[in-house]
Design a protein around this motif. Structure first.
Motif, PDB file in Angstrom:
ATOM      1  N   ASP A  31       4.911   5.493   4.025  1.00  0.00           N
ATOM      2  CA  ASP A  31       5.905   4.615   3.411  1.00  0.00           C
ATOM      3  C   ASP A  31       5.434   3.172   3.305  1.00  0.00           C
ATOM      4  O   ASP A  31       6.110   2.345   2.706  1.00  0.00           O
ATOM      5  CB  ASP A  31       7.203   4.634   4.221  1.00  0.00           C
ATOM      6  N   ARG A  39      10.317  -4.522  -3.767  1.00  0.00           N
ATOM      7  CA  ARG A  39       9.132  -4.357  -2.925  1.00  0.00           C
ATOM      8  C   ARG A  39       8.942  -5.551  -1.996  1.00  0.00           C
ATOM      9  O   ARG A  39       8.505  -5.386  -0.859  1.00  0.00           O
ATOM     10  CB  ARG A  39       7.883  -4.163  -3.785  1.00  0.00           C
ATOM     11  N   CYS A  97      11.386  -5.026   0.838  1.00  0.00           N
ATOM     12  CA  CYS A  97      10.877  -3.900   1.648  1.00  0.00           C
ATOM     13  C   CYS A  97       9.706  -4.345   2.521  1.00  0.00           C
ATOM     14  O   CYS A  97       9.598  -3.955   3.690  1.00  0.00           O
ATOM     15  CB  CYS A  97      10.428  -2.748   0.754  1.00  0.00           C
ATOM     16  N   ARG A 119      14.204   1.385   0.147  1.00  0.00           N
ATOM     17  CA  ARG A 119      13.230   2.239  -0.556  1.00  0.00           C
ATOM     18  C   ARG A 119      13.917   3.139  -1.582  1.00  0.00           C
ATOM     19  O   ARG A 119      13.322   3.491  -2.592  1.00  0.00           O
ATOM     20  CB  ARG A 119      12.426   3.083   0.435  1.00  0.00           C
TER      21      ARG A 119
END
Length: 134
Positions: free
Chosen positions: A44, A56, A59, A119
């Motif tokens: 991941d 992103r 994340c 995600r």
């Protein structure tokens, strides 16, 4: 409290408190019982050169907390701001629900759950960016 359960495939790797652990040849489960352990599935993981979209970026900040490279207290405000900015763009009910989950998880220091919720937004973001390019 049951802890976090990770289901690992053969040869899958996970980072736990800075140590890379590789699963054996068979599928297995790990129950992480220690609250506050830093856990990141390496499959991941987002590499720095892949941090090229708003989702992103957020994340990646969560990932830095999970890998132990950023202190939760320092990242919390940045994460909450990032989620707030995403909520101004991703306005559909499903995205809003995922962003609310991510926000709540950050407030409760549940960074793995925050990453999981964020995600889930990646495919949606990719579709929106593809539509904007065409």
């Amino acid at each position: 409290m049951s802890g976090l359960v990770l289901k690992l495939g053969p040869r899958e790797r996970v980072l736990i408190n800075g140590a890379v652990i590789e699963n054996c040849e068979r599928r297995s489960k790990l129950a992480i019982m220690t609250p506050g352990a830093h856990i990141l599935r390496l499959r991941d993981a987002i590499h720095p050169e892949q941090v090229n979209t708003p989702v992103r970026r957020v994340c990646y900040i969560v990932q830095l907390v999970l890998s132990g490279d950023a202190a939760p207290a320092e990242a919390r405000l940045q994460l909450l701001r990032g989620v707030e900015q995403l909520s101004q763009v991703l306005i559909d009910p499903d995205s809003r629900a995922l962003l609310a989950q991510a926000s709540q998880a950050v407030l409760e220091d549940q960074y793995y759950q925050a990453l999981k919720a964020l995600r889930a937004l990646l495919p949606r973001e990719e579709r929106l960016l593809a539509a904007a390019r065409s």
